[in-house]
Design an enzyme around this catalytic site. Structure first.
Site, PDB file in Angstrom:
ATOM      1  N   GLY A  17      35.712 103.932  17.743  1.00  0.00           N
ATOM      2  CA  GLY A  17      35.697 104.247  16.314  1.00  0.00           C
ATOM      3  C   GLY A  17      36.309 103.135  15.499  1.00  0.00           C
ATOM      4  O   GLY A  17      37.029 103.354  14.524  1.00  0.00           O
ATOM      5  N   ARG A  20      35.742 100.849  11.157  1.00  0.00           N
ATOM      6  CA  ARG A  20      36.362 101.013   9.833  1.00  0.00           C
ATOM      7  C   ARG A  20      37.688 101.762   9.980  1.00  0.00           C
ATOM      8  O   ARG A  20      38.042 102.228  11.049  1.00  0.00           O
ATOM      9  CB  ARG A  20      35.432 101.792   8.907  1.00  0.00           C
ATOM     10  CG  ARG A  20      35.121 103.206   9.391  1.00  0.00           C
ATOM     11  CD  ARG A  20      34.068 103.886   8.547  1.00  0.00           C
ATOM     12  NE  ARG A  20      32.792 103.205   8.644  1.00  0.00           N
ATOM     13  CZ  ARG A  20      31.939 103.330   9.665  1.00  0.00           C
ATOM     14  NH1 ARG A  20      32.242 104.112  10.692  1.00  0.00           N
ATOM     15  NH2 ARG A  20      30.811 102.682   9.690  1.00  0.00           N
ATOM     16  N   VAL A  68      30.456 107.850  22.359  1.00  0.00           N
ATOM     17  CA  VAL A  68      31.498 108.123  23.350  1.00  0.00           C
ATOM     18  C   VAL A  68      31.340 109.496  24.005  1.00  0.00           C
ATOM     19  O   VAL A  68      31.941 109.749  25.054  1.00  0.00           O
ATOM     20  CB  VAL A  68      32.913 108.007  22.746  1.00  0.00           C
ATOM     21  CG1 VAL A  68      33.189 106.568  22.332  1.00  0.00           C
ATOM     22  CG2 VAL A  68      33.116 108.978  21.595  1.00  0.00           C
ATOM     23  N   TYR A 158      38.718 120.673  14.215  1.00  0.00           N
ATOM     24  CA  TYR A 158      39.469 119.415  14.253  1.00  0.00           C
ATOM     25  C   TYR A 158      40.884 119.645  14.790  1.00  0.00           C
ATOM     26  O   TYR A 158      41.381 118.890  15.640  1.00  0.00           O
ATOM     27  CB  TYR A 158      39.514 118.832  12.836  1.00  0.00           C
ATOM     28  CG  TYR A 158      40.080 117.445  12.708  1.00  0.00           C
ATOM     29  CD1 TYR A 158      39.306 116.325  13.028  1.00  0.00           C
ATOM     30  CD2 TYR A 158      41.360 117.236  12.222  1.00  0.00           C
ATOM     31  CE1 TYR A 158      39.815 115.047  12.872  1.00  0.00           C
ATOM     32  CE2 TYR A 158      41.877 115.962  12.063  1.00  0.00           C
ATOM     33  CZ  TYR A 158      41.106 114.863  12.383  1.00  0.00           C
ATOM     34  OH  TYR A 158      41.601 113.597  12.228  1.00  0.00           O
ATOM     35  N   ALA A 159      41.541 120.719  14.318  1.00  0.00           N
ATOM     36  CA  ALA A 159      42.896 121.033  14.772  1.00  0.00           C
ATOM     37  C   ALA A 159      42.913 121.331  16.267  1.00  0.00           C
ATOM     38  O   ALA A 159      43.802 120.883  16.994  1.00  0.00           O
ATOM     39  CB  ALA A 159      43.454 122.219  13.982  1.00  0.00           C
ATOM     40  N   ALA A 161      40.741 120.296  18.505  1.00  0.00           N
ATOM     41  CA  ALA A 161      40.448 119.063  19.234  1.00  0.00           C
ATOM     42  C   ALA A 161      41.682 118.167  19.303  1.00  0.00           C
ATOM     43  O   ALA A 161      42.004 117.603  20.362  1.00  0.00           O
ATOM     44  CB  ALA A 161      39.292 118.318  18.567  1.00  0.00           C
ATOM     45  N   LYS A 162      42.386 118.032  18.184  1.00  0.00           N
ATOM     46  CA  LYS A 162      43.555 117.158  18.152  1.00  0.00           C
ATOM     47  C   LYS A 162      44.708 117.732  18.980  1.00  0.00           C
ATOM     48  O   LYS A 162      45.469 116.983  19.606  1.00  0.00           O
ATOM     49  CB  LYS A 162      43.994 116.917  16.707  1.00  0.00           C
ATOM     50  CG  LYS A 162      43.016 116.063  15.899  1.00  0.00           C
ATOM     51  CD  LYS A 162      42.696 114.744  16.574  1.00  0.00           C
ATOM     52  CE  LYS A 162      42.049 113.743  15.625  1.00  0.00           C
ATOM     53  NZ  LYS A 162      41.690 112.479  16.310  1.00  0.00           N
TER      54      LYS A 162
END
Length: 257
Positions: A17, A20, A68, A158-159, A161-162
């Site tokens: 990633g 950027r 990925v 997202y939470a 996954a993180k």
């Protein structure tokens, strides 16, 4: 001491990633630290600006395009990096996407996309690179988590996954430590990137308004920038961080957990 651990040896780093934002800043910092850097993102062409910036500064970099979350693509990408730059012994799993929604509106596709890039992607990249690290007797794995791992409205995917990456990090640290490999996670707070700018747009706010609101809740009274994360990654990737493993470093301008 293995040959790869002698001072002055140029290590090969992969940053996913990296076209950027945080990934680009990390790639440039690791290159400045003396690493040859594989700048990996979904589209190889988007990596070229970062590669050019690194090479203009006297560093060595390679643009690599790969999804990925695709095992075959990951295998080919790491093989290409090993052939063109050398065996990678530093891996920064930074690739990520957001598909924010409240739970009752979140689709299975939004859930799966986020899980696949963050969790499956980090697993596939780490599994593919760890062989090079164990052979070298040295490795640094840095996963990008987030303060969202502690819970964040509208980010169940997202939470999760993180938070999952934190458990993954600690397990990798336990399994690979005896081979000279450390695994740590950096958990950014509010960082000024295209991703947070997009969040402001979704909220119907101007970006500077969102940053001002966020800074008001941060003890150091400012939002973060990608270089703040790059500094932390630089330390964790260094020779001197060999006794730091299985840790979650919150880079958020104040205490989190």
């Amino acid at each position: 001491m293995s040959p790869s651990s002698h001072p002055g040896h140029r290590r090969i780093a992969i940053v996913t990633g990296a076209a950027r934002g945080i990934g680009a800043a990390v790639a440039q910092r690791l290159a400045a630290d003396g690493h040859a850097v594989a700048v990996l993102d979904l589209d190889e062409d988007t990596c070229q600006n970062v590669v050019d910036t690194i090479t203009r500064a006297g560093g060595t970099a390679l643009a690599v395009g790969a999804d990925v979350s695709n095992g075959t693509a990951v295998e080919k990408a790491v093989d290409k990096i090993a052939a063109k730059l050398g065996a990678p012994t530093v891996l920064v799993n930074n690739a990520g996407v957001t598909r924010d929604n409240l739970l009752f509106k979140m689709t299975a596709a939004e859930w799966d996309t986020v899980m696949n890039v963050h969790l499956r992607g980090s697993f596939l990249m780490t599994r593919e690179v760890q062989g090079h690290m164990t052979e070298a007797g040295f490795g640094r794995i840095i996963n990008l988590s987030s303060v969202s791992a502690l819970g964040n409205r509208g980010q169940a995917n997202y939470a999760a996954a993180k938070a999952g990456l934190q458990g993954f990090t600690k397990t990798v640290a336990l399994e690979l430590g005896k081979f000279g490999i450390t695994a740590n996670a950096v958990a950014p707070g509010f960082i000024e990137t295209e991703m947070t700018a997009a969040t402001a747009a979704r909220m119907g706010m101007k970006f500077h308004e969102l940053k001002t609101r966020a800074a008001a809740d941060i003890p150091v009274a400012r939002v973060g920038v990608p270089d703040d994360i790059a500094h932390a990654v630089s330390f964790l990737a260094s020779e001197g961080a060999g006794f730091v493993s299985g840790q979650i470093l919150y880079v958020a301008g104040g205490p989190k957990a």
